[in-house]
Scaffold this motif. Structure first.
Motif, PDB file in Angstrom:
ATOM      1  N   ALA A  11      57.237  35.483  36.661  1.00  0.00           N
ATOM      2  CA  ALA A  11      58.051  35.976  37.765  1.00  0.00           C
ATOM      3  C   ALA A  11      57.149  36.388  38.912  1.00  0.00           C
ATOM      4  CB  ALA A  11      58.900  37.163  37.321  1.00  0.00           C
ATOM      5  N   VAL A  12      57.640  36.224  40.133  1.00  0.00           N
ATOM      6  CA  VAL A  12      56.938  36.683  41.340  1.00  0.00           C
ATOM      7  C   VAL A  12      57.869  37.625  42.089  1.00  0.00           C
ATOM      8  CG1 VAL A  12      55.880  36.034  43.520  1.00  0.00           C
ATOM      9  CG2 VAL A  12      55.630  34.536  41.534  1.00  0.00           C
ATOM     10  N   ALA A  68      53.671  41.111  43.597  1.00  0.00           N
ATOM     11  CA  ALA A  68      53.384  41.335  42.182  1.00  0.00           C
ATOM     12  C   ALA A  68      53.792  40.109  41.386  1.00  0.00           C
ATOM     13  CB  ALA A  68      54.125  42.564  41.662  1.00  0.00           C
ATOM     14  N   MET A  69      53.185  39.952  40.201  1.00  0.00           N
ATOM     15  CA  MET A  69      53.535  38.844  39.318  1.00  0.00           C
ATOM     16  C   MET A  69      53.619  39.338  37.878  1.00  0.00           C
ATOM     17  SD  MET A  69      50.433  38.589  37.644  1.00  0.00           S
ATOM     18  CE  MET A  69      50.587  37.033  36.784  1.00  0.00           C
ATOM     19  N   ARG A 103      51.217  42.656  37.137  1.00  0.00           N
ATOM     20  CA  ARG A 103      50.099  43.150  37.956  1.00  0.00           C
ATOM     21  C   ARG A 103      50.525  43.156  39.413  1.00  0.00           C
ATOM     22  NH1 ARG A 103      43.665  42.210  37.331  1.00  0.00           N
ATOM     23  NH2 ARG A 103      43.079  42.150  39.520  1.00  0.00           N
ATOM     24  N   ASP A 104      50.415  44.319  40.056  1.00  0.00           N
ATOM     25  CA  ASP A 104      50.642  44.425  41.495  1.00  0.00           C
ATOM     26  C   ASP A 104      49.381  43.965  42.193  1.00  0.00           C
ATOM     27  OD1 ASP A 104      53.173  46.232  42.685  1.00  0.00           O
ATOM     28  OD2 ASP A 104      52.856  46.365  40.522  1.00  0.00           O
ATOM     29  N   ALA A 153      49.773  37.267  43.324  1.00  0.00           N
ATOM     30  CA  ALA A 153      51.204  36.972  43.466  1.00  0.00           C
ATOM     31  C   ALA A 153      51.413  35.785  44.395  1.00  0.00           C
ATOM     32  CB  ALA A 153      51.937  38.201  43.983  1.00  0.00           C
ATOM     33  N   GLU A 154      50.609  35.683  45.449  1.00  0.00           N
ATOM     34  CA  GLU A 154      50.725  34.551  46.372  1.00  0.00           C
ATOM     35  C   GLU A 154      50.363  33.238  45.684  1.00  0.00           C
ATOM     36  OE1 GLU A 154      51.301  31.907  49.193  1.00  0.00           O
ATOM     37  OE2 GLU A 154      51.950  33.999  49.326  1.00  0.00           O
ATOM     38  N   VAL A 155      49.375  33.264  44.794  1.00  0.00           N
ATOM     39  CA  VAL A 155      48.990  32.071  44.047  1.00  0.00           C
ATOM     40  C   VAL A 155      50.162  31.593  43.180  1.00  0.00           C
ATOM     41  CG1 VAL A 155      47.459  31.209  42.240  1.00  0.00           C
ATOM     42  CG2 VAL A 155      46.535  32.637  44.054  1.00  0.00           C
ATOM     43  N   PHE A 156      50.795  32.522  42.469  1.00  0.00           N
ATOM     44  CA  PHE A 156      51.948  32.147  41.635  1.00  0.00           C
ATOM     45  C   PHE A 156      53.132  31.716  42.492  1.00  0.00           C
ATOM     46  CE2 PHE A 156      49.682  33.977  38.105  1.00  0.00           C
ATOM     47  CZ  PHE A 156      50.244  33.396  36.983  1.00  0.00           C
TER      48      PHE A 156
END
Length: 635
Positions: free
Chosen positions: A297-298, A308-309, A331-332, A337-340
């Motif tokens: 999840a993102v 966060a992811m 993880r915040d 999060a941008e990568v995911f």
């Protein structure tokens, strides 16, 4: 007089693992009493023990404590750090705890007596049969440094399931519910029941972690992007529907049903419900060997910025949260999060023809496109497969631009990274795996064994679900005429079978106690209600060193995952707190199945009897502590 001189402890918010050192053999020692301490309140709680001395019996499986039935090792797992010994209620988190370990022996004049804390009479009957054995302290022992009982480990919020079904607790809980071990449909129904106390016990904090980003999006006007392989639990589906205004879901197909032969049989009713409720769903239906195996999840803020992811091994099914060993973490971290988020967008844009129907088999056209695979092969941060940011490396699959089927002649880029790290390990390689490659040197299991053979000081321990991934597995031959199995070959439960051949290696296959292998007051156990038992996909390298590394995510750590599936593989390096949490989880699952695997292998004798009854005949003072290198190393 020799004594316990040092105690170390670590926890992952579900169980604690502790190990201790002695400064010499302690004459007359029968084992060790372990007491959990609460420094802030002064409370003391002796750890539970269920297995009596020989000559005693515990037919009703009523817990005493380690002052009555001491531990005969120099390491132990505190299974009741959150889950109580006598009820399904959960202890609170947010407390500091420590452990005191003292050696004990038969009571003699001059010794301080060990208190008998639990009541010896239950419902007017003795709690156990046989003559009590009064014990006395043989030393002052030692106390571990305090540890914090919480969910944050390093920069991540971490959760692990308690979904190991092959336990004596589970066997007795099912019996109390009127369910027999072999009634898999009834067991499955119990795990699907949101009001079941058994379900609540097994799932731990994982469902809360899985859905917490949805709750955050609703309260903070953000949004969530989900990528799911399987959706098969009413409560988790409810959470998605409740967040329908702030969630987008890429939902892949579940497998082909064994009876109806229909594809997406498990996901279909939940897919329909999401659509009917107005949830934004993108179907990703392969219906063939390719699977959309992600479970991540993102979270994006009100401005649409990834913040966060969440990822891990846990499928959003009742079996995933209750019937298997699994993990998840949040993880915040805006960069990760941008990568995911970028991968999620590439996945949504990767359009291929749908199957003839949602339940029909897919064909060659139903696979990931070349541009998608090319982008996953890239290694530049924030723009492709990996992002080496703040100690994290992320690989996505499939990641070979030229191949969409498994090819053992070409090592995938993600597994090459994993193998290099295993080869460079200095102290320990620990793993829990479901179904990795079974390809000799191309397997993470064989890579770890090879590293241990090259360095006798390297500790390698692991548990596996799939018997064919055991290093000593031998496939049966087939009759050339009938093509039926000759039932030869070898399906081992342990490696090595002769411990002295590789004393620094211990690999076990997940197993249960059966009617043929139970002893004394133990009961036969459930093994699984699904295809997997250990469903984690984790490798922990040198968990107590500065380069402590955890490899996790959805990736099964095999070639198929890299070539054919949608996957994520996350490598966290340099975070010893995070690594210790995962190592405790691994050691908990491994130590649980190690006893059962050896019991299935040996059947009788001191190794198989370890934990069946307490007797100094088998103690051979502290053999496990002197030979079990992991107890000396960790934590």
């Amino acid at each position: 007089m020799p004594d316990v001189i040092k105690v170390r402890a670590a926890t992952n918010n579900e169980v604690a693992f502790l190990a201790w050192d002695i400064d010499g053999m302690i004459p007359g020692c029968l084992g060790f009493e372990i007491v959990r301490l609460y420094p802030d309140t002064g409370e003391e709680r002796c750890l539970a023990a269920w297995v009596p001395f020989k000559g005693q019996r515990n037919p009703r499986w009523i817990p005493q404590d380690t002052g009555v039935w001491p531990v005969q090792k120099t390491f132990w797992r505190d299974l009741t750090v959150r889950r109580r010994r006598d009820s399904i209620t959960i202890r609170p988190e947010g407390e500091m705890i420590a452990y005191r370990v003292r050696p004990v022996g038969d009571m003699k004049p001059g010794l301080e007596p060990v208190p008998v804390r639990p009541d010896q009479v239950v419902d007017g009957k003795p709690a156990y049969t046989g003559t009590p054995r009064p014990l006395g302290y043989l030393g002052q022992g030692a106390v571990s440094p305090p540890i914090f009982l919480g969910q944050m480990f390093g920069k991540a919020r971490v959760a692990f399931t308690n979904g190991v079904l092959s336990t004596q607790w589970m066997s007795r809980a099912l019996a109390e519910a009127g369910i027999k071990v072999g009634q898999r449909d009834k067991i499955r129904a119990e795990l699907q029941n949101p009001k079941s106390k058994i379900r609540a016990y097994l799932q731990g904090d994982v469902p809360e972690v899985l859905t917490s980003l949805l709750e955050r999006a609703k309260s903070q006007h953000g949004s969530v992007r989900l990528a799911l392989y399987e959706l098969g639990d009413d409560a988790l589906c409810d959470a998605i529907v409740a967040a329908k205004d702030v969630v987008e879901v890429i939902l892949s197909n579940s497998g082909k049903d064994d009876q109806t032969k229909e594809w997406d049989f498990g996901n279909a009713p939940f897919r329909k419900r999401l659509r009917d409720e107005g949830v934004a769903v993108t179907d990703r239906l392969f219906n063939n060997n390719h699977i959309g195996h992600n479970k991540f999840a993102v979270y994006r803020d009100a401005q649409g910025k990834p913040q966060a992811m969440m990822t891990g091994s846990t499928n959003w099914t009742s079996t995933g949260i209750c019937g298997q060993s699994n993990n998840a973490f949040i993880r915040d971290d805006p960069a990760i999060a941008e990568v995911f988020n970028a991968y999620w967008e590439r996945m949504k844009a990767d359009v291929f023809p749908p199957p003839a129907s949602e339940s029909a088999a897919g064909h060659v056209a139903q696979k990931q496109g070349v541009p998608f695979r090319e982008e996953n092969h890239l290694a530049s941060p924030l723009d492709g497969a990996t992002a080496a940011l703040d100690g994290m490396t992320v690989w996505f699959s499939p990641n070979d631009p030229e191949r969409s089927k498994k090819d053992i002649s070409v090592r995938p880029v993600d597994l090459d990274d994993v193998f290099v790290r295993i080869k460079a390990a200095k102290r320990a390689v620990l793993f829990l795996v479901f179904n990795p490659s079974r390809l000799g040197e191309n397997s993470i299991v064989d890579q770890a064994v090879a590293a241990a053979k090259a360095d006798p000081k390297l500790i390698v321990q692991g548990a596996i679900s799939d018997e064919t991934a055991m290093p000593n597995y031998v496939a049966p031959t087939k009759d050339p005429v009938t093509h039926k199995s000759n039932k030869d070959g070898k399906s081992p439960f342990v490696y090595p079978e002769k411990v002295w051949e590789a004393p620094n290696v211990s690999i076990v296959r997940a197993a249960n106690l059966t009617g043929a292998t139970i002893a004394r007051d133990f009961q036969a156990e459930v093994l699984t209600v699904g295809h997997a038992i250990v469903h984690d996909k984790i490798v922990i390298i040198d968990p107590m060193e500065d380069n402590a590394t955890v490899i996790t995510g959805s990736h099964n750590l095999g070639y198929k995952a890299s070539y054919e599936n949608d996957e994520n593989l996350v490598i966290v390096e340099g975070d010893k707190t995070f690594a210790a949490a995962y190592a405790v989880h691994m050691l908990d699952v491994f130590d649980h199945y190690k006893f059962r695997a050896w019991r299935r292998t040996i059947g009788k004798g001191p190794s198989a009897d370890d934990g069946i009854s307490i007797d100094d005949k088998w103690l051979k003072p502290y053999a496990d502590g002197k030979k079990g290198a992991i107890a000396r190393y960790f934590p």
